[in-house]
Design a protein around this motif. Structure first.
Motif, PDB file in Angstrom:
ATOM      1  N   SER A 179       0.906  26.272  -2.558  1.00 54.85           N
ATOM      2  CA  SER A 179      -0.100  26.679  -3.533  1.00 54.85           C
ATOM      3  C   SER A 179      -1.431  26.001  -3.212  1.00 54.85           C
ATOM      4  N   THR A 180      -2.517  26.612  -3.649  1.00 53.21           N
ATOM      5  CA  THR A 180      -3.825  25.989  -3.453  1.00 53.21           C
ATOM      6  C   THR A 180      -3.891  24.649  -4.186  1.00 53.21           C
ATOM      7  N   GLU A 181      -3.263  24.576  -5.347  1.00 55.30           N
ATOM      8  CA  GLU A 181      -3.285  23.345  -6.132  1.00 55.30           C
ATOM      9  C   GLU A 181      -2.645  22.189  -5.373  1.00 55.30           C
ATOM     10  N   SER A 182      -1.574  22.459  -4.623  1.00 55.96           N
ATOM     11  CA  SER A 182      -0.893  21.384  -3.887  1.00 55.96           C
ATOM     12  C   SER A 182      -1.799  20.806  -2.803  1.00 55.96           C
ATOM     13  N   ILE A 183      -2.542  21.667  -2.100  1.00 56.51           N
ATOM     14  CA  ILE A 183      -3.424  21.196  -1.030  1.00 56.51           C
ATOM     15  C   ILE A 183      -4.629  20.472  -1.615  1.00 56.51           C
ATOM     16  N   LEU A 184      -5.236  21.027  -2.656  1.00 54.38           N
ATOM     17  CA  LEU A 184      -6.419  20.414  -3.251  1.00 54.38           C
ATOM     18  C   LEU A 184      -6.087  19.087  -3.935  1.00 54.38           C
ATOM     19  N   SER A 185      -4.944  19.017  -4.592  1.00 55.60           N
ATOM     20  CA  SER A 185      -4.531  17.757  -5.231  1.00 55.60           C
ATOM     21  C   SER A 185      -4.298  16.682  -4.171  1.00 55.60           C
ATOM     22  N   TYR A 186      -3.697  17.086  -3.063  1.00 52.14           N
ATOM     23  CA  TYR A 186      -3.461  16.127  -1.979  1.00 52.14           C
ATOM     24  C   TYR A 186      -4.787  15.623  -1.409  1.00 52.14           C
ATOM     25  N   LEU A 187      -5.696  16.540  -1.123  1.00 56.16           N
ATOM     26  CA  LEU A 187      -6.985  16.149  -0.546  1.00 56.16           C
ATOM     27  C   LEU A 187      -7.753  15.225  -1.483  1.00 56.16           C
ATOM     28  N   TYR A 188      -7.674  15.499  -2.774  1.00 58.08           N
ATOM     29  CA  TYR A 188      -8.384  14.653  -3.737  1.00 58.08           C
ATOM     30  C   TYR A 188      -7.762  13.259  -3.784  1.00 58.08           C
ATOM     31  N   SER A 189      -6.456  13.178  -3.671  1.00 61.47           N
ATOM     32  CA  SER A 189      -5.743  11.901  -3.843  1.00 61.47           C
ATOM     33  C   SER A 189      -5.781  11.026  -2.602  1.00 61.47           C
ATOM     34  N   ALA A 198      -3.466   6.921  -5.578  1.00 63.49           N
ATOM     35  CA  ALA A 198      -2.914   7.430  -6.838  1.00 63.49           C
ATOM     36  C   ALA A 198      -2.788   8.939  -6.723  1.00 63.49           C
ATOM     37  N   ASP A 199      -1.946   9.517  -7.590  1.00 64.48           N
ATOM     38  CA  ASP A 199      -1.755  10.969  -7.586  1.00 64.48           C
ATOM     39  C   ASP A 199      -2.625  11.605  -8.667  1.00 64.48           C
ATOM     40  N   TYR A 200      -3.350  12.621  -8.278  1.00 65.94           N
ATOM     41  CA  TYR A 200      -4.230  13.315  -9.220  1.00 65.94           C
ATOM     42  C   TYR A 200      -3.947  14.811  -9.201  1.00 65.94           C
ATOM     43  N   SER A 201      -3.987  15.419 -10.372  1.00 64.13           N
ATOM     44  CA  SER A 201      -3.897  16.873 -10.477  1.00 64.13           C
ATOM     45  C   SER A 201      -5.298  17.436 -10.302  1.00 64.13           C
ATOM     46  N   PHE A 202      -5.497  18.228  -9.262  1.00 67.90           N
ATOM     47  CA  PHE A 202      -6.834  18.762  -9.035  1.00 67.90           C
ATOM     48  C   PHE A 202      -7.258  19.681 -10.180  1.00 67.90           C
ATOM     49  N   LYS A 203      -6.310  20.382 -10.749  1.00 69.06           N
ATOM     50  CA  LYS A 203      -6.629  21.277 -11.868  1.00 69.06           C
ATOM     51  C   LYS A 203      -7.248  20.487 -13.015  1.00 69.06           C
ATOM     52  N   GLU A 204      -6.679  19.322 -13.305  1.00 73.07           N
ATOM     53  CA  GLU A 204      -7.220  18.486 -14.380  1.00 73.07           C
ATOM     54  C   GLU A 204      -8.578  17.919 -13.996  1.00 73.07           C
ATOM     55  N   ILE A 205      -8.725  17.537 -12.725  1.00 70.11           N
ATOM     56  CA  ILE A 205     -10.000  16.991 -12.248  1.00 70.11           C
ATOM     57  C   ILE A 205     -11.103  18.030 -12.398  1.00 70.11           C
ATOM     58  N   SER A 206     -10.829  19.261 -11.988  1.00 67.84           N
ATOM     59  CA  SER A 206     -11.843  20.315 -12.042  1.00 67.84           C
ATOM     60  C   SER A 206     -12.160  20.696 -13.491  1.00 67.84           C
ATOM     61  N   GLN A 207     -11.135  20.718 -14.332  1.00 67.99           N
ATOM     62  CA  GLN A 207     -11.364  21.047 -15.746  1.00 67.99           C
ATOM     63  C   GLN A 207     -12.225  19.988 -16.425  1.00 67.99           C
ATOM     64  N   LYS A 252       5.662  20.849  -5.662  1.00 64.10           N
ATOM     65  CA  LYS A 252       6.674  20.941  -6.726  1.00 64.10           C
ATOM     66  C   LYS A 252       6.004  20.927  -8.101  1.00 64.10           C
ATOM     67  N   LEU A 253       5.092  19.986  -8.303  1.00 64.40           N
ATOM     68  CA  LEU A 253       4.403  19.885  -9.597  1.00 64.40           C
ATOM     69  C   LEU A 253       3.568  21.126  -9.887  1.00 64.40           C
ATOM     70  N   ALA A 254       2.908  21.631  -8.846  1.00 62.87           N
ATOM     71  CA  ALA A 254       2.027  22.792  -9.022  1.00 62.87           C
ATOM     72  C   ALA A 254       2.826  24.037  -9.382  1.00 62.87           C
ATOM     73  N   LEU A 255       3.928  24.270  -8.673  1.00 64.52           N
ATOM     74  CA  LEU A 255       4.732  25.465  -8.932  1.00 64.52           C
ATOM     75  C   LEU A 255       5.326  25.435 -10.337  1.00 64.52           C
ATOM     76  N   ARG A 256       5.810  24.287 -10.748  1.00 63.19           N
ATOM     77  CA  ARG A 256       6.456  24.178 -12.058  1.00 63.19           C
ATOM     78  C   ARG A 256       5.461  24.320 -13.209  1.00 63.19           C
ATOM     79  N   ALA A 257       4.192  24.072 -12.914  1.00 65.08           N
ATOM     80  CA  ALA A 257       3.174  24.162 -13.974  1.00 65.08           C
ATOM     81  C   ALA A 257       2.628  25.575 -14.150  1.00 65.08           C
TER      82      ALA A 257
END
Length: 446
Positions: free
Chosen positions: A259-269, A274-283, A311-316
């Motif tokens: 998912s795009t969220e998995s790649i963007l969250s990884y790049l941000y972190s 620490a682990d960050y949800s890119f969706k939350e960061i962008s919101q 895993k986190l992105a798909l489940r959300a």
């Protein structure tokens, strides 16, 4: 207005290594309500390919990394020629005629003498007559930029106070004998014309940035702010190379169902420990993004971390979000209750279709024991309206030899005929007792 840019060479696919600088420039512009420019460094016409221009644009679109303008350096050569004439008139660049063989000999002699292999500026001493003689003899000059040989300092957005000593560098070649330009000059001219205010790139560009500072100054232009992020390494700590970047190309991740969220969250972190949800960061409009917080250590590629974010992105994802991102799933006509049943067991894209097949009873591989089936058939009416826990307790009372494991395992085999899939409790609640009766009737007729 803050303006950043990403300037890839279209000589290969985007990968996690070069995408990181793109990502940081994009985020920086987003946070500051600025402008982000995509600029193709395609002056190397032999290696630059249209297919890579298209793939880079496609990858950025997939990642939802948007940009305000697009430029191609190959279409700006007249502009480079115009500005280069200014450097010639200012005598900041000088013509050279040495061949590659000549330069290689000088380099070997310097190394043999224990000296650094820095260009000796021999061509700088050529008289006007000597230059004309070389040209009349058929030789075409290449042009070097005369460095100040001073120490260049700036406050780096990532590294803090930074200094590069130009006395340890050769005067860089800006224009080849055939009239084509090397990296330095078009990059600076573009940054000036496009009013780039902030340049964020890998720390392998530190010495280039010092050179660029002097080219900016020679053209009486304002010097942008620089930030140099640590380069990403392989998992084993070795440098990324052209031989292994294909395995971490964005194309590969897309094809594998990430998912795009998995790649963007990884790049941000990366580099933030620490682990960050890119969706939350962008919101949150990127308010917490700070380049100075990025670790100065070289980050190692961590594919398991990407899998974690996947895993986190798909489940959300809701079902609509899932089908919007993975349009190849539309034909499978996934129902809302099916997705809600399997989503919390999904770890990777391939799990979706596997679990879907299982709950649709298309992968029946194992049958419940005959004794278990007979026990249910003999007492079937006793199970009406029972919750899962009540169902398991009743079975234990009807047959004291049945362990919890036996009950769970045989119930799973009855419902799906497979060892994998959602929890037995969720399967029981999904199918309901009426479906269990139907499946039992199937066994009854065998």
């Amino acid at each position: 207005m803050i303006t950043t840019r990403f300037a890839p060479s279209p000589t290969g696919n985007l990968h996690l290594g070069n995408l990181r600088s793109c990502f940081l420039n994009w985020i920086y512009a987003k946070k500051n309500n600025g402008k982000f420019i995509l600029r193709y460094d395609d002056t190397d016409q032999e290696r630059s390919k249209e297919e890579f221009v298209l793939s880079i644009a496609s990858d950025l679109k997939w990642l939802n990394i948007d940009y305000d303008e697009t430029f191609f350096q190959s279409k700006r050569v007249d502009r480079y020629n115009q500005i280069f004439d200014q450097l010639i008139s200012k005598k900041i660049v000088y013509p050279c005629f040495e061949s590659n063989e000549d330069l290689e000999i000088k380099k070997k002699l310097q190394l043999k003498a224990g000296k650094p292999p820095i260009y000796d500026r021999e061509a700088l001493n050529l008289t006007k007559e000597e230059i004309e003689t070389q040209i009349l003899s058929g030789k075409r000059p290449y042009w070097r930029f005369k460095l100040s040989q001073n120490k260049i300092q700036w406050n780096d957005l990532v590294k803090g106070k930074t200094e590069v000593d130009l006395s340890s560098q050769s005067d860089p070649v800006l224009r080849r004998a055939d009239g084509s330009y090397l990296y330095h000059f078009p990059s600076v001219v573009d940054d000036i014309d496009m009013e780039i205010t902030h340049i964020i790139r890998g720390e392998d560009h530190l010495s280039n940035s010092a050179v660029h500072v002097e080219i900016f100054q020679s053209l009486d232009a304002k010097v942008p702010s620089f930030g140099h992020n640590p380069l990403m390494l392989n998992e084993d700590g070795t440098k990324l190379s052209k031989r292994n970047v294909d395995s971490i190309s964005i194309k590969k991740f897309k094809e594998a169902g990430y998912s795009t969220e998995s790649i963007l969250s990884y790049l941000y972190s990366v580099g933030l420990n620490a682990d960050y949800s890119f969706k939350e960061i962008s919101q949150n409009n990127y308010v917490d993004f700070d380049l100075s917080k990025i670790s100065k250590n070289l980050p190692k590629l961590d594919l398991s971390k990407i899998d974690h974010f996947q895993k986190l992105a798909l489940r959300a994802l809701s079902l609509n979000e899932l089908l919007n991102e993975f349009k190849n799933l539309i034909d499978f006509e996934i129902k809302e209750n099916e997705w809600n049943l399997i989503k919390n067991n999904v770890e990777k894209f391939s799990d979706i279709l596997e679990f879907l097949e299982i709950i649709r009873r298309n992968r029946i591989e194992i049958s419940p024991s005959d004794d278990f089936v007979n026990l249910l058939l003999e007492n079937i009416n006793k199970f009406d309206g029972l919750e899962f826990e009540e169902y398991t307790n009743l079975l234990g009372q009807l047959d004291s030899n049945l362990s919890k494991k036996d009950i769970f395992m045989n119930t799973r085999y009855l419902l799906t005929g497979n060892n994998n899939g959602p929890s037995v409790k969720n399967l029981f609640e999904y199918y309901g007792i009426n479906q269990i009766k139907n499946y039992l009737n199937d066994f009854k007729t065998l």
